[in-house]
Design a protein around this motif. Structure first.
Motif, PDB file in Angstrom:
ATOM      1  N   MET A 125     -31.966 -12.836 -54.310  1.00 34.36           N
ATOM      2  CA  MET A 125     -31.368 -12.600 -52.998  1.00 34.36           C
ATOM      3  C   MET A 125     -29.841 -12.681 -53.061  1.00 34.36           C
ATOM      4  SD  MET A 125     -34.047 -14.727 -50.579  1.00 34.36           S
ATOM      5  CE  MET A 125     -33.114 -14.442 -49.070  1.00 34.36           C
TER       6      MET A 125
ATOM      7  N   MET B 298     -29.705 -11.085 -46.743  1.00 33.86           N
ATOM      8  CA  MET B 298     -31.150 -11.283 -46.848  1.00 33.86           C
ATOM      9  C   MET B 298     -31.511 -12.631 -46.260  1.00 33.86           C
ATOM     10  SD  MET B 298     -32.132  -9.644 -50.554  1.00 33.86           S
ATOM     11  CE  MET B 298     -33.815  -9.363 -50.035  1.00 33.86           C
TER      12      MET B 298
ATOM     13  N   THR C 218     -33.968  -8.017 -44.832  1.00 37.86           N
ATOM     14  CA  THR C 218     -32.645  -7.575 -45.298  1.00 37.86           C
ATOM     15  C   THR C 218     -31.827  -7.141 -44.087  1.00 37.86           C
ATOM     16  OG1 THR C 218     -33.366  -5.295 -45.636  1.00 37.86           O
ATOM     17  CG2 THR C 218     -33.554  -6.792 -47.508  1.00 37.86           C
TER      18      THR C 218
END
Length: 971
Positions: free
Chosen positions: A211, A218, A303
């Motif tokens: 991430m 995210m 996201t």
């Protein structure tokens, strides 16, 4: 844990096989009683006890029921006792084996386990639990989960199905992600509960590293939309630290009424985020759900792609495609940019080639121009500033104070004006075209240090450097349109005043100059006269319409003398223009540009631009204005031609009329109006009204033939005339008609013939008159009657020649013809002897001929050759200062024959002006030098007068000879 009779499932997941657990237990107990593989039956019972639907209490109940069956049946007592014993042993083995299994699982599992009472206080924790949170005993379990404590409290005492939840456990070493299961020790009974915590650190760390490496924001959220983790990009969007977002519902950061969807399927939505008051932006949310082994949603991976820049670029692109006004386009673009980059003022500045000057063409928000310099002069040290890797400044004043050049710039009035407005920070965007800097956007803020690399990144993502090119294109398009429209207006002008007013008004309106004027040049009176002027509304220029200025003063005088433009950028810069500049109160001019309008080598007008700001004109604008002037010249010349044409027609001594092919009169001279017997002629009149039809037909192109006609006046008068016409080359459909009175033509012809005759007579009698005068003057010096008689006879002969010449010329004039030239062979030596024979006899000859043995011959008119030679001799005789003979030599020079006469002449006056006058009179009046030169040049020769030392003069006539002739020898 031996006292626990409940069942704990470490998985906490119900299974479909649980329903069958209870029904199988009685069958297994019957096998124990019957002795049919009792050990296998006990093992199966222990396995059944792994399901939450079948616990130890259920086993004891089933065993008691089976005992009751044995007792109530017909079974022997010994077998009943044996069955009971077998059942008790089986229950004891199941209880023992189950308790040991649970104790071993709880203590040896890799996961943390704890038991809590009905108040939520932890009363037991296994080794893994104590290792994770050493001080957990006696603490409220929910407090170990921070912002998610409320959700944990609900899950701990939830009587419903057990759930697996991803949580953040607070440990002394930080937050640790866990997968948690909560349940009751005794299902269906209020009392103690348990929590099984599966450490997800390794799995989550791998996920979080992924991430963090992602270019987008995210979020990891649980099934209730609570945030479990946010990467650094998402934290930048939200403007929060990680601790400030974990446990919060993601909808807390959504602006307005925008919902955050909670579907159990993947989706992509556009929402508005509002992480804090006054801050909002649009993101594209992509959500992917996470499921457990049963298919239930346990969370989402979300996201966040901030698409404000994308939307901003789209909005700006729409503006560029639809907005035509470049200034309005700039304002709208800045309104979009302002959502991303805060500023107090925005300027779009245009740069000259070489980055020597810049000036703003757009400002947002708009403000009154109070600049000291219209074009800001850029020091050489700053001209490559836009090539720097970063174009932002934390503090403008501090940056300028770092160098001597910067200090000088900071002292400029325009820089001072910006600093006095408390402007501190700056960020810029260069705009280039074909690799050359054409301009730049300057964003200015009163906050110090507000701009950084991220600001530049925001501007790049909005493609500001590209879209501003459209603004410059619009500015250039407007400039081209202005020039074209101005040129069209100029070409349509039919009046000088109208043309001049159009130009000055257009220049002031478009370029924003404070003052523009056009002056006429009055060379006769030596001054410029105002023709037209225009001033901007905010300027202090108010010049009288009758203003005049000397031709030799100021910038106007300098440009007039140069016949080229003169440019003043600053009255204090020490240039030639600054030295020539003359300040006129109260106008306070700081810049001035004067461009002469030169037609056929003469300065007719002067375009004058003035401004109260320094550096008002730079080379690109000067060239543009000069191009406009060049476009003006043909129209101005045409207007002057029309003016001259009208004035010539008005003052033309003969009748002159300008007409169209149809005969409509466009202009008419006073003489023609008198013939038409009209005080004035309008454009509706036609020349055919005054002529017979056949005469009018003769005027049509090509014309050129003179025809006799009669002009019929409106009051009945008739005038006999000669008509002729020709077509104007510039305006091929216009015809000029010349009307000549016949009576005046006859008089002018007679007068011209008389003038020519008198000129011929004056030329011819000059020589005999000069000789006669010379002979008369010599009478007083004669010593004998013979010499006196000879002088009188020779003087009388010359006077007779004068009379004969006059009679011959006048007779020829009466016949309207003069004697024509008759070239023939002329012997120069014989011609000289003939001339000398007319001189009086004396002891000392007046002239002496020196010649060789040849008799040179030339081809010419004998009368004209005689006239030239006699004129030369008469001049020297008339002006000689001694009795010494005049030397006459005859010799050959190549193919030419030269006659030279040399003699002493009287000294001229000492006064220089008088001497020049006498000299001119001798050469042009007494000698007739110009006439002699024309005669000599007619026959391919030359005539020359040369002053020699000691007061002598030599006259030379040189003519090409035909062929040398040998002199005859005496026998």
């Amino acid at each position: 844990m031996a006292n626990r009779s409940g069942k704990v499932s470490p998985r906490g997941i119900d299974n479909d096989n649980e329903a069958a657990a209870g029904s199988d237990a009685l069958g297994l107990l019957q096998k124990v009683v019957s002795g049919d593989k009792p050990e296998a039956a006990v093992g199966s019972l222990v396995s059944r006890l792994q399901f939450s639907s079948y616990a130890i209490a259920d086993l004891i109940r089933d065993a008691g029921e089976l005992k009751h069956r044995l007792t109530s049946g017909a079974t022997a007592s010994d077998r009943v006792l044996d069955g009971w014993k077998r059942l008790d042993d089986a229950v004891a083995q199941c209880l023992l084996r189950t308790s040991v299994s649970h104790e071993r699982f709880i203590e040896n599992t890799l996961h943390a386990f704890c038991e809590f009472d009905r108040n939520g206080t932890i009363i037991y924790g296994n080794a893994k639990m104590l290792a994770a949170v050493p001080d957990c005993l006696g603490r409220q379990l929910a407090t170990l989960f921070g912002a998610m404590a409320d959700d944990v409290s609900r899950l701990m005492f939830n009587p419903g199905p057990r759930e697996l939840r991803e949580l953040e456990l607070k440990t002394p070493h930080g937050h640790r992600p866990v997968l948690a299961e909560f349940g009751r020790i005794h299902p269906g009974v209020d009392g103690n509960g348990y929590a099984l915590l599966v450490d997800l650190s390794k799995l989550v760390d791998a996920e979080r590293r992924a991430m963090e490496a992602a270019p987008l924001g995210m979020l990891r959220i649980d099934a209730s939309q609570k945030i479990l983790y946010a990467n650094h990009k998402a934290l930048e969007f939200l403007g929060q630290e990680l601790a400030g977002v974990v446990g919060k519902n993601v909808s807390d950061f959504a602006g307005g009424d925008t919902p955050v969807p909670g579907e159990a399927s993947a989706y992509k939505r556009r929402i508005v985020m509002q992480p804090r008051p006054g801050v909002s932006f649009t993101v594209l949310v992509t959500s992917v759900p996470s499921f457990d082994t049963t298919g239930a949603v346990v969370g989402k991976l979300v996201t966040l792609e901030r698409i404000d820049h994308q939307l901003g670029r789209k909005q700006i692109a729409e503006l560029v495609a639809t907005e035509q006004n470049y200034a309005v386009l700039f304002d709208k673009i800045m309104a979009v940019v302002e959502r991303f980059v805060p500023f107090d003022r925005a300027e779009l500045r245009i740069y000259t080639p070489g980055n020597t000057y810049s000036r703003p063409i757009c400002c947002y928000p708009k403000e009154t121009d109070t600049s000291f310099a219209r074009w800001f002069p850029i020091p050489e040290a700053f001209r490559n500033w836009w090539d720097r890797p970063h174009t932002w400044l934390d503090d403008i004043a501090e940056y300028l104070a770092e160098s001597e050049v910067g200090l000088k710039v900071s002292q400029h009035p325009d820089t001072q004006r910006v600093l006095n407005q408390q402007i501190r920070s700056f960020v810029g965007v260069a705009v280039r075209k074909d690799g050359r800097l054409i301009g730049a956007l300057n964003l200015l803020s009163k906050q110090r240090g507000i701009y950084n690399d991220e600001t530049e990144d925001d501007l790049r993502r909005l493609a500001v450097h590209q879209v501003l090119g459209a603004v410059f294109n619009g500015y250039e398009r407007d400039e081209r349109a202005f020039v074209m429209e101005l040129i069209q207006d100029i070409s349509r002008s039919t009046d000088r005043q109208q043309l001049a007013k159009t130009v000055v008004t257009g220049l002031v309106s478009f370029f924003g100059y404070q003052y523009a004027s056009i002056f006429k040049v009055n060379a006769i009176r030596g001054h410029f006269t105002m023709l037209a002027q225009s001033a901007s509304p905010d300027s202090k220029f108010d010049v009288p319409d009758d203003f005049r200025w000397p031709l030799d003063q100021g910038i106007l005088g300098l440009a007039y003398a140069r016949k080229a433009y003169a440019l003043l950028n600053d009255p204090d810069d020490g240039s030639d223009e600054a030295k020539a500049f003359t300040s006129v109160e109260p106008y306070r001019t700081k810049s001035e540009l004067c461009v002469p309008l030169v037609i056929r080598g003469s300065v007719l007008w002067m375009l004058n631009l003035e401004d109260g700001r320094t550096h008002a004109f730079t080379s690109p604008e000067v060239e543009l204005i000069r191009n406009i002037v060049d476009q003006m010249l043909p129209t101005i010349e045409l207007l002057f031609q029309r003016l001259v044409l009208v004035q010539v027609f008005e003052r033309f001594p003969q009748g002159a009329v300008l007409i169209e092919l149809t005969g409509r009169i466009l202009a008419c001279s006073a003489e023609a109006r008198s013939m038409f017997e009209r005080d004035s002629v309008s454009n509706t009149d036609n020349i055919a009204e005054f002529l017979a039809p056949e005469a009018f037909e003769q005027l049509k192109p090509p014309g050129g033939t003179r025809v006799a006609a009669v002009v019929n006046g409106t009051r009945g008068g008739k005038t006999s005339v000669l008509l002729s016409s020709f077509t104007l080359s510039e305006e091929y459909d216009h015809v000029v008609v010349v009307i000549e009175r016949l009576d005046e033509l006859e008089w002018r012809r007679d007068f011209q013939a008389l003038r020519v005759s008198l000129a011929e007579a004056a030329t011819q009698v000059r020589v005999p008159l000069s000789l006669a005068s010379t002979f008369v003057q010599q009478l007083e010096h004669c010593t004998s009657e013979v010499e006196r008689a000879d002088l009188v006879e020779k003087a009388s002969r010359q006077l007779s020649r004068i009379e004969l010449t006059y009679d011959r010329v006048m007779a020829a004039a009466d016949l309207n013809r003069l004697s024509a030239e008759k070239p023939g062979a002329v012997n120069i030596r014989d011609m000289l002897q003939l001339i000398l024979a007319d001189l009086p006899k004396s002891k000392v000859p007046a002239a002496k001929l020196q010649s060789g043995r040849t008799a040179p011959v030339v081809v010419a008119d004998a009368h004209r050759v005689h006239f030239v030679l006699a004129s030369m001799l008469a001049y020297l005789l008339r002006a000689r200062s001694s009795t010494a003979p005049i030397a006459i030599t005859l010799h050959e020079l190549g193919h030419d024959v030269a006659v030279e006469m040399t003699g002493a002449v009287r000294a001229l006056a000492e006064d220089e002006a008088l001497r020049d006058l006498v000299e001119s009179a001798r050469s042009q009046i007494a000698l007739g030098e110009d006439v002699l030169k024309r005669v000599a040049e007619t026959y391919g020769g030359s005539f020359q007068r040369e002053d020699l030392p000691q007061g002598h003069v030599r006259l030379r006539l040189q003519l090409p000879q035909v062929a040398p002739q040998p002199r005859a020898m005496k026998a």
